[in-house]
Design an enzyme around this catalytic site. Structure first.
Site, PDB file in Angstrom:
ATOM      1  N   LYS A  36      -6.152  72.156  56.765  1.00  0.00           N
ATOM      2  CA  LYS A  36      -7.175  71.787  55.715  1.00  0.00           C
ATOM      3  C   LYS A  36      -7.728  70.436  56.043  1.00  0.00           C
ATOM      4  O   LYS A  36      -9.243  70.268  55.790  1.00  0.00           O
ATOM      5  CB  LYS A  36      -6.340  71.180  54.455  1.00  0.00           C
ATOM      6  CG  LYS A  36      -7.067  70.497  53.262  1.00  0.00           C
ATOM      7  CD  LYS A  36      -5.867  70.121  52.172  1.00  0.00           C
ATOM      8  CE  LYS A  36      -4.974  69.231  52.423  1.00  0.00           C
ATOM      9  NZ  LYS A  36      -5.677  67.954  52.812  1.00  0.00           N
ATOM     10  N   THR A  37      -7.249  69.472  56.567  1.00  0.00           N
ATOM     11  CA  THR A  37      -7.969  68.177  57.187  1.00  0.00           C
ATOM     12  C   THR A  37      -9.062  68.547  58.188  1.00  0.00           C
ATOM     13  O   THR A  37     -10.103  67.887  58.031  1.00  0.00           O
ATOM     14  CB  THR A  37      -6.947  67.125  57.546  1.00  0.00           C
ATOM     15  OG1 THR A  37      -5.874  66.775  56.491  1.00  0.00           O
ATOM     16  CG2 THR A  37      -7.614  65.839  57.880  1.00  0.00           C
ATOM     17  N   ASP A 228     -10.993  66.341  48.351  1.00  0.00           N
ATOM     18  CA  ASP A 228      -9.379  66.607  49.073  1.00  0.00           C
ATOM     19  C   ASP A 228      -8.408  66.801  47.891  1.00  0.00           C
ATOM     20  O   ASP A 228      -8.477  66.143  46.946  1.00  0.00           O
ATOM     21  CB  ASP A 228      -9.154  65.531  50.047  1.00  0.00           C
ATOM     22  CG  ASP A 228      -7.906  66.120  51.078  1.00  0.00           C
ATOM     23  OD1 ASP A 228      -7.596  67.295  50.881  1.00  0.00           O
ATOM     24  OD2 ASP A 228      -7.520  65.474  51.532  1.00  0.00           O
ATOM     25  N   GLU A 229      -7.451  67.637  48.201  1.00  0.00           N
ATOM     26  CA  GLU A 229      -6.473  67.688  47.274  1.00  0.00           C
ATOM     27  C   GLU A 229      -6.638  68.029  45.984  1.00  0.00           C
ATOM     28  O   GLU A 229      -6.249  67.265  44.849  1.00  0.00           O
ATOM     29  CB  GLU A 229      -5.397  66.738  47.472  1.00  0.00           C
ATOM     30  CG  GLU A 229      -4.802  66.082  48.740  1.00  0.00           C
ATOM     31  CD  GLU A 229      -3.674  67.368  49.160  1.00  0.00           C
ATOM     32  OE1 GLU A 229      -3.596  68.157  48.967  1.00  0.00           O
ATOM     33  OE2 GLU A 229      -3.155  66.841  50.377  1.00  0.00           O
ATOM     34  N   GLN A 259       0.844  73.735  46.083  1.00  0.00           N
ATOM     35  CA  GLN A 259       1.395  72.372  46.140  1.00  0.00           C
ATOM     36  C   GLN A 259       0.941  71.405  45.281  1.00  0.00           C
ATOM     37  O   GLN A 259       0.888  70.269  45.249  1.00  0.00           O
ATOM     38  CB  GLN A 259       0.931  71.983  47.686  1.00  0.00           C
ATOM     39  CG  GLN A 259       1.199  72.734  48.678  1.00  0.00           C
ATOM     40  CD  GLN A 259       1.020  72.317  49.788  1.00  0.00           C
ATOM     41  OE1 GLN A 259       1.398  71.119  50.591  1.00  0.00           O
ATOM     42  NE2 GLN A 259       0.191  72.717  50.748  1.00  0.00           N
TER      43      GLN A 259
END
Length: 767
Positions: A36-37, A228-229, A259
């Site tokens: 992901k990063t 992000d997230e 998550q």
């Protein structure tokens, strides 16, 4: 600088598709360990290489640590000069920056203070006391949590009473005065020129709502937005992002619905599940290759999460080796669980030669750590508790930071109260209370009162009034110096001027030396901060800039554990984003994991996602443990293995012989959470409950036949007087047996009646 072709060659096909699509909104669902990063980093680099100016790209993360790491990687790809101008950081740091630039529009000055949780709670305690409310009912922690909930849902103090359902909920919880407390809290913060963490997002929304020209300016400035997230965003964050992107629609959000584990902080999984409805033209990308874990671990996690209904379907896979099956450890007690886990760690350490830093013990609640700490210490296994007291939460550091805050913002009443009598100046609590009363009556700040005690008719004697004036003048002179000196020079001057240096040199006790070293480390940190800003091209680095950085640090940013070879212990919530070669997930029992506070299918699914996060932290080996009995509130409680264990494909997990029968008897989904059900004693073995043998306190020693005596290290019978290292001298009241293991109920007088397993109690029979 890297070429576009070389950039894309480093990605797999799914990652590449997500990176190159920039024609509209996109949702990137990134499975655990799928890079992901890397996708976020390369997408920003791709935008820069395609002509976007870095100052037009807004990238929002959840930790400063993540932002710094991504910015470093981007700089490696496209050059430091380009990367430095990116708007990249946490929601709070980015919108704090905006709010300082626009502060006057919303009634603040640009030097406003950011209250942390401790500051906020202190203000609330004072308000509850002044309103003469019962702090056992109006608990500051509860009130703080409800205020946070309101702000995250964009409910202001002034509008709170228009929500009938919230008022009804307050009444049901016996806190009908909550709205008054919230209103007073908001007033006190504004009077102190202070915002708390939740205000960062609330006021950003208010700014964009009330000043459309400001919103238009930022919409024009940010040509591409990345988040992000995204599964961790709350309503306030979601609305900000939606407002900024709704015209140009160039937005990419990355996350994993599997998550989403932070609903207690206000995170709303619906933000990611319903992204398509918010941005109808959005395109979905899935990153499904897990580069972290073995095939068995990935398959086990997949089989678990498939039991959830609310999810975006994906098929995560691994091309690493198959790996070993998940090992399930069954313990008789929570104490034995600690010893068994420690033994397994020691065996792996010596057999596989993995360093201790490759091990993690993950638990549902912090309270579970004690048994494992004791077991690890007995085996001389070094460990660290992740998320312990951070550097910036130490008393001496908070004292110094209070001075810094007061000097840049004299209206900060919490900072003033903390440092006015440190070092001691003869200004006691009684005087501070009088100052607070006068400030409240005159509707001014504490700073105003101590600057002119006579004008405000403060009821103190002349020497005390002079002490207040002396303190006021000292702070005022330092605030003047703040206009001339950079952050480091000013910090050195403050510590010397206010008397902290002298206080720290009074003795050479170990604790004093430690505090002195910590303050020196703080100065070192400020010096490094100034150097970093100079390297980034800034020339005026004031103390306000440093305070802004420190006040917005997250839990992960503040983890200062040294990088020595130590096993890591932490809650599963804290483990998200981390990975370890060997992971132990402990306490897998009903009412513990899933939590006994779960009351709906939605909450149960979040608990399952939490277990999924725990499983996917493991790279090569995963161990899961549970205890058949656990001490809680001074009582020995018998437990069931967690229902989540049966969610895992049984071909992927090694089960102990006694697991299957014990697990069959587990209650149906959610029945365990019906608080009206009478408590039931679960079986601890494959045998029926009726196999228990019990003798009451009234039974004679003759009735206690040979099969009621624990025959290890001497017999124990009812009526024996015994000694225990922790609880002292007691009398055995009753004995219970199952599978050769005995439990004794023992009256230890002032230390209460305790249920102890004789196998571990190490009792000494006195008579």
């Amino acid at each position: 600088m890297i070429s576009l072709e070389a950039l894309l060659d480093q990605l797999n096909e799914n990652q590449k598709e997500a990176v190159v699509y920039n024609d509209g909104p996109s949702l990137v669902i990134a499975g655990a360990g799928s890079g992901k990063t890397r996708v976020l980093t390369f997408k920003i680099a791709y935008l820069l290489l395609n002509g976007y100016h870095p100052s037009t790209i807004l990238a929002l993360t959840f930790t400063n640590k993540a932002a710094r790491e991504m910015k470093r990687r981007i700089a490696d790809l496209v050059g430091h000069e380009r990367a430095r101008w990116l708007w990249m950081g946490t929601f709070h740091s980015i919108f704090s920056r905006m709010l300082r630039a626009e502060a006057e529009r919303i009634g603040f000055t640009r030097d406003f203070t950011v209250y942390d949780a401790s500051d906020s709670r202190s203000v609330l305690k004072s308000i509850i006391k002044e309103m003469q409310l019962d702090d056992k009912v109006y608990k500051p922690g509860l009130i703080q949590s409800r205020i946070s909930y309101a702000k995250n849902n964009l409910i202001t103090a002034s509008s709170y009473e228009t929500y009938a359902d919230l008022l009804k909920s307050d009444a049901a919880q016996r806190i009908p005065q909550f709205s008054r407390i919230y209103a007073e809290y908001a007033y006190q913060c504004r009077k102190a020129n202070a915002m708390d963490f939740d205000d960062m997002l609330l006021y950003a929304n208010i700014l964009f709502r009330d000043f459309p020209e400001v919103l238009d300016d930022y919409r024009s400035r940010f040509q591409f937005i990345l988040v992000d997230e995204y599964q961790d965003t709350n309503l306030a964050q979601h609305i900000i992002v939606k407002r900024l992107a709704e015209i140009h629609q160039r937005i990419a959000v990355v996350g994993d619905d599997a998550q989403s584990i932070y609903s207690f902080r206000g995170a709303n999984i619906d933000n990611i599940l319903q992204f398509k409805s918010q941005f109808p033209n959005s395109k979905l990308f899935k990153l499904e290759q897990n580069y972290r874990s073995t095939q068995n671990i990935v398959a086990a996690a997949n089989s678990l999460i498939q039991k959830n209904k609310a999810q975006i379907q994906k098929n995560v896979f691994s091309e690493k080796n198959k790996g070993t099956r998940i090992q399930l450890i069954s313990a008789l007690t929570d104490t034995e669980e600690g010893y068994l886990v420690a033994k397994e760690v020691a065996d792996l350490y010596y057999q596989e030669h993995d360093p201790y830093s490759d091990f993690a013990i993950l638990y549902r609640t912090n309270a579970q750590s004690r048994n494992f700490e004791e077991a690890l210490r007995e085996r001389n296994i070094p460990y660290r508790i992740y998320g312990g007291l951070s550097f910036y939460q130490r008393k001496e550091i908070r004292d110094v930071l209070a001075y810094f805050r007061l000097i840049v913002n004299p209206s900060d009443s919490e900072a003033l109260k903390r440092c006015i009598n440190y070092p001691a100046r003869g200004i006691g609590e009684t005087t501070i209370n009088k100052v607070s009363d006068s400030a409240r009556q005159n509707q001014v700040s504490l700073w105003s009162v101590i600057g002119d005690p006579q004008f405000f008719q403060l009821p103190v004697n002349k020497p005390t009034a002079q002490k207040l004036l002396n303190f006021h003048d000292m702070i005022y002179s330092l605030s003047v110096e703040a206009q001339k000196l950079d952050a480091y020079e000013l910090a050195v001057k403050i510590i010397k001027t206010v008397g902290i240096n002298e206080d720290m040199l009074e003795d050479n006790a170990v604790e004093t030396l430690s505090r002195r070293e910590n303050i020196q480390e703080l100065l070192t940190g400020i010096h490094e901060f100034c150097e970093q800003k100079v390297n980034e091209g800034e020339t005026q680095i004031g103390l306000t800039d440093f305070l802004s950085e420190v006040s917005l640090l997250t839990d992960q940013d503040m983890d200062t554990a040294e990088s020595t070879d130590k096993l890591t212990m932490m809650t599963i919530h804290a483990a998200k984003g981390l990975e370890f070669r060997n992971v132990f997930i402990v306490g897998m029992e009903e009412d513990l994991f899933p939590s006994g506070y779960v009351s709906s299918d939605r909450e149960l699914e979040e608990e399952r996602r939490l277990f999924y996060v725990a499983l996917t932290r493991a790279e090569e080996r995963c161990y899961i443990s549970y205890a058949k009995s656990r001490f809680k509130n001074g009582q020995l409680n018998f437990t069931h293995p967690s229902r989540f264990l049966s969610d895992i494909d049984q071909a992927l997990i090694d089960l102990p012989a006694d697991f299957r029968q014990a697990h069959v008897e587990q209650p149906k989904p959610l029945e365990v959470y019906n608080k009206n059900m009478p408590p039931q004693r679960p079986s601890m073995s494959s045998g029926p409950v009726s196999s228990w043998k019990r003798l009451t306190p009234g039974a004679s020693k003759e009735e206690a036949s040979s099969d009621t005596v624990y025959q290890s290290g001497g017999g124990v019978t009812i009526g024996n007087k015994v000694y225990h290292e922790k609880f002292g001298t007691g009398v055995v009241l009753a004995l219970e047996q199952m599978d050769g293991n005995w439990k004794a109920n023992i009256d230890f007088g002032d230390n209460g009646t305790r249920a102890l397993l004789l196998k571990y109690a190490k009792l000494k029979i006195l008579e």
